[in-house]
Design a protein around this motif. Sequence first.
Motif, PDB file in Angstrom:
ATOM      1  N   ASP A 450    -101.700   1.824  44.719  1.00  0.00           N
ATOM      2  CA  ASP A 450    -102.647   2.142  43.646  1.00  0.00           C
ATOM      3  C   ASP A 450    -104.063   2.289  44.190  1.00  0.00           C
ATOM      4  OD1 ASP A 450    -100.816   2.128  41.455  1.00  0.00           O
ATOM      5  OD2 ASP A 450    -100.742  -0.049  41.586  1.00  0.00           O
ATOM      6  N   PHE A 451    -104.405   1.497  45.200  1.00  0.00           N
ATOM      7  CA  PHE A 451    -105.719   1.632  45.818  1.00  0.00           C
ATOM      8  C   PHE A 451    -105.801   2.898  46.658  1.00  0.00           C
ATOM      9  CE2 PHE A 451    -105.664  -2.895  44.851  1.00  0.00           C
ATOM     10  CZ  PHE A 451    -106.948  -3.114  44.395  1.00  0.00           C
ATOM     11  N   PHE A 452    -104.716   3.242  47.330  1.00  0.00           N
ATOM     12  CA  PHE A 452    -104.695   4.453  48.143  1.00  0.00           C
ATOM     13  C   PHE A 452    -104.883   5.693  47.287  1.00  0.00           C
ATOM     14  CE2 PHE A 452    -103.566   2.342  51.949  1.00  0.00           C
ATOM     15  CZ  PHE A 452    -103.703   3.271  52.971  1.00  0.00           C
ATOM     16  N   ASN A 453    -104.390   5.653  46.072  1.00  0.00           N
ATOM     17  CA  ASN A 453    -104.462   6.825  45.206  1.00  0.00           C
ATOM     18  C   ASN A 453    -105.805   6.976  44.518  1.00  0.00           C
ATOM     19  OD1 ASN A 453    -101.824   7.579  45.782  1.00  0.00           O
ATOM     20  ND2 ASN A 453    -100.973   6.282  44.165  1.00  0.00           N
ATOM     21  N   LYS A 454    -106.698   6.036  44.722  1.00  0.00           N
ATOM     22  CA  LYS A 454    -108.029   6.127  44.128  1.00  0.00           C
ATOM     23  C   LYS A 454    -109.014   6.670  45.158  1.00  0.00           C
ATOM     24  CE  LYS A 454    -111.758   3.528  41.954  1.00  0.00           C
ATOM     25  NZ  LYS A 454    -112.248   2.212  41.466  1.00  0.00           N
ATOM     26  N   ILE A 455    -109.812   7.671  44.757  1.00  0.00           N
ATOM     27  CA  ILE A 455    -110.844   8.219  45.625  1.00  0.00           C
ATOM     28  C   ILE A 455    -112.181   7.594  45.226  1.00  0.00           C
ATOM     29  CG2 ILE A 455    -112.010  10.296  46.439  1.00  0.00           C
ATOM     30  CD1 ILE A 455    -109.038  10.050  47.208  1.00  0.00           C
ATOM     31  N   TYR A 456    -112.782   6.835  46.136  1.00  0.00           N
ATOM     32  CA  TYR A 456    -114.046   6.151  45.876  1.00  0.00           C
ATOM     33  C   TYR A 456    -115.226   7.033  46.285  1.00  0.00           C
ATOM     34  CZ  TYR A 456    -111.364   1.779  45.473  1.00  0.00           C
ATOM     35  OH  TYR A 456    -110.494   0.797  45.096  1.00  0.00           O
ATOM     36  N   PRO A 457    -116.243   7.144  45.460  1.00  0.00           N
ATOM     37  CA  PRO A 457    -117.441   7.866  45.898  1.00  0.00           C
ATOM     38  C   PRO A 457    -118.013   7.217  47.166  1.00  0.00           C
ATOM     39  CG  PRO A 457    -117.533   7.411  43.543  1.00  0.00           C
ATOM     40  CD  PRO A 457    -116.383   6.630  44.078  1.00  0.00           C
ATOM     41  N   TYR A 458    -118.384   8.037  48.119  1.00  0.00           N
ATOM     42  CA  TYR A 458    -118.941   7.536  49.370  1.00  0.00           C
ATOM     43  C   TYR A 458    -120.463   7.472  49.260  1.00  0.00           C
ATOM     44  CZ  TYR A 458    -120.106   7.214  54.313  1.00  0.00           C
ATOM     45  OH  TYR A 458    -120.611   6.800  55.526  1.00  0.00           O
ATOM     46  N   PRO A 459    -121.109   6.405  49.723  1.00  0.00           N
ATOM     47  CA  PRO A 459    -120.565   5.196  50.326  1.00  0.00           C
ATOM     48  C   PRO A 459    -120.704   3.988  49.386  1.00  0.00           C
ATOM     49  CG  PRO A 459    -122.817   5.493  51.066  1.00  0.00           C
ATOM     50  CD  PRO A 459    -122.572   6.521  49.982  1.00  0.00           C
ATOM     51  N   THR A 460    -120.004   3.967  48.299  1.00  0.00           N
ATOM     52  CA  THR A 460    -120.074   2.815  47.408  1.00  0.00           C
ATOM     53  C   THR A 460    -119.554   1.569  48.118  1.00  0.00           C
ATOM     54  OG1 THR A 460    -117.913   3.430  46.517  1.00  0.00           O
ATOM     55  CG2 THR A 460    -119.851   4.136  45.271  1.00  0.00           C
ATOM     56  N   ALA A 461    -120.121   0.424  47.754  1.00  0.00           N
ATOM     57  CA  ALA A 461    -119.742  -0.838  48.390  1.00  0.00           C
ATOM     58  C   ALA A 461    -118.281  -1.176  48.123  1.00  0.00           C
ATOM     59  CB  ALA A 461    -120.652  -1.963  47.895  1.00  0.00           C
ATOM     60  N   SER A 462    -117.762  -0.769  46.953  1.00  0.00           N
ATOM     61  CA  SER A 462    -116.398  -1.143  46.583  1.00  0.00           C
ATOM     62  C   SER A 462    -115.334  -0.368  47.349  1.00  0.00           C
ATOM     63  CB  SER A 462    -116.186  -0.958  45.080  1.00  0.00           C
ATOM     64  OG  SER A 462    -116.413   0.377  44.701  1.00  0.00           O
ATOM     65  N   ARG A 463    -115.740   0.574  48.207  1.00  0.00           N
ATOM     66  CA  ARG A 463    -114.754   1.273  49.048  1.00  0.00           C
ATOM     67  C   ARG A 463    -113.999   0.297  49.944  1.00  0.00           C
ATOM     68  NH1 ARG A 463    -114.921   6.753  50.402  1.00  0.00           N
ATOM     69  NH2 ARG A 463    -114.543   6.185  52.579  1.00  0.00           N
ATOM     70  N   VAL A 464    -114.557  -0.891  50.182  1.00  0.00           N
ATOM     71  CA  VAL A 464    -113.855  -1.874  51.010  1.00  0.00           C
ATOM     72  C   VAL A 464    -112.517  -2.257  50.385  1.00  0.00           C
ATOM     73  CG1 VAL A 464    -115.937  -2.848  52.048  1.00  0.00           C
ATOM     74  CG2 VAL A 464    -115.076  -3.799  49.900  1.00  0.00           C
ATOM     75  N   ASN A 465    -112.412  -2.132  49.051  1.00  0.00           N
ATOM     76  CA  ASN A 465    -111.163  -2.481  48.383  1.00  0.00           C
ATOM     77  C   ASN A 465    -110.032  -1.519  48.736  1.00  0.00           C
ATOM     78  OD1 ASN A 465    -112.499  -4.590  47.142  1.00  0.00           O
ATOM     79  ND2 ASN A 465    -112.904  -3.460  45.259  1.00  0.00           N
ATOM     80  N   LYS A 466    -110.394  -0.370  49.273  1.00  0.00           N
ATOM     81  CA  LYS A 466    -109.389   0.560  49.796  1.00  0.00           C
ATOM     82  C   LYS A 466    -109.314   0.471  51.318  1.00  0.00           C
ATOM     83  CE  LYS A 466    -108.112   5.475  49.841  1.00  0.00           C
ATOM     84  NZ  LYS A 466    -108.412   6.818  49.275  1.00  0.00           N
TER      85      LYS A 466
END
Length: 489
Positions: A450-466
């Motif tokens: 589920d985390f892999f399928n989410k695209i996080y805006p770069y460079p948001t801090a929460s990208r660490v969750n992926k």
Amino acid sequence: MKTHYDLIAIGAGSAGLGVAIAMKRLGFDVLIIDRSDRRIGGDCLNDGCVPSKALIHVSRMIHNARRSGPFGWTMQGATDLGAVMQYVRERQDIIRTHENAAYLRDTEGLDVALGTARFVGRQEIEVTSEDGPPVRTSAKNIVLCTGSKPQLLKADGVEAVEVHTNETIFSLDRLPNRLLIVGAGPIAMEMGQAFARFGSQVTVVGQEDRILSKELPEVSALLQQRLEVEGITFRLGQQVTAFPDPHTARIESQNGTTETLPFDAVLVAVGRTASVRDLNLPAAGIELNDKGQIKLNDFLQTTNPHVFAAGDAAAGAPAGTRYFSHAAELHVSTLVTNLLTPGQVLDKKLSYDHFSWVTFTDPEVATFGLQEDELTKRNIRYERVVYDFAEDDRAVIEAYEYAKMILFTEPKGLNPFGTRLLGGTVIAPNAGELAQELILAVQKKLTVGDFFNKIYPYPTASRVNKSIWLDYVLDNLPGVVKRAVKWVY
């Protein structure tokens, strides 16, 4: 005040307000009682969450301004603690506009009684106020939401010392040059860092060998290291045994050696005790356990089936308690659900399996779900996944590469994408916000995929969750899976 209600809540803190407002909005006749209008809002508004986080906010601004020297800015001067505390009171007063007797009566439609409540029967309460004779009322069910008090320091000569707890520290208007903090838990760490950033020389004395003993040892060590960089001194494995004079403490180590420490003020943060003394519990058939706490079952019910407890007053629950405002929120949710459920067979037991908490130091420490000791205790198989933020671009940009994420997952199988999260801890700036997605993942049983399928805006801090899962998946794909993928390709 009427002679009978559907429900009475004694105490108008987080738990009392939560259960009273919820039941009133559901259409029930509700009375809420507190000692005074000023105490409505409980410890959270008056002595805890709100003032402490306002204080931390100001200290962070001052700290960041002082660190601007390398970029051409220079800041000088001493902290005006009086002005800081005035800001704290202003923030409290804004929240107090919807946490007072008039608002609760006029907007929420609650009956509000101000005075001291005590049982005079199994379902009967007497309220004594300063401006009138005692008044009696009763209810089908009563919820005790009387909160807790800070434990006092026992040491010779303490009565001659300026000793503060969370109930008095926010009344200071002059910054102590030397602040001695007794205790090494969350309150001690938050207030210690704030006062150190204001300019006090802070020394922390704790009986245990590390700070934040409920956290993972490596998390405690990392936070202590960050606080030491800011000038805080730690005397761990030691305790204050006496005060030879009003500005000197004698501390004793575990091996029996003693020394003295000078100070100007003392903050005691060694624990809390549920406030149940004035309730006259025997008149209602309510028993206490051997720790002096209200004896409760798994449903927060006392030995009187019509009386329940919530918030800090629920310390005697079999599942234990958590001295947090949002623990009261969990209790309220459990209670309201059960009060509306016909028969105890369908009632929900109190559980902290999905509970989380945050220590609001800098960096913050956010812990959630099942922890390593509980997983071991329950014989639940798990794996430990660690991510160092030195690999994260946002951490590099904002200079917090020291941060760390430690997660506990199900054992990986043939498909690591299907692995579910069980719990963990994040220590980083704004860790409390970063962890919210992980908390939801635990509650909703989301998978690594589920985390892999989410695209996080770069460079948001929460990208660490992926990011934490990238190496985890790529390093743990079984050879047979890789060969199958290559064959398909």
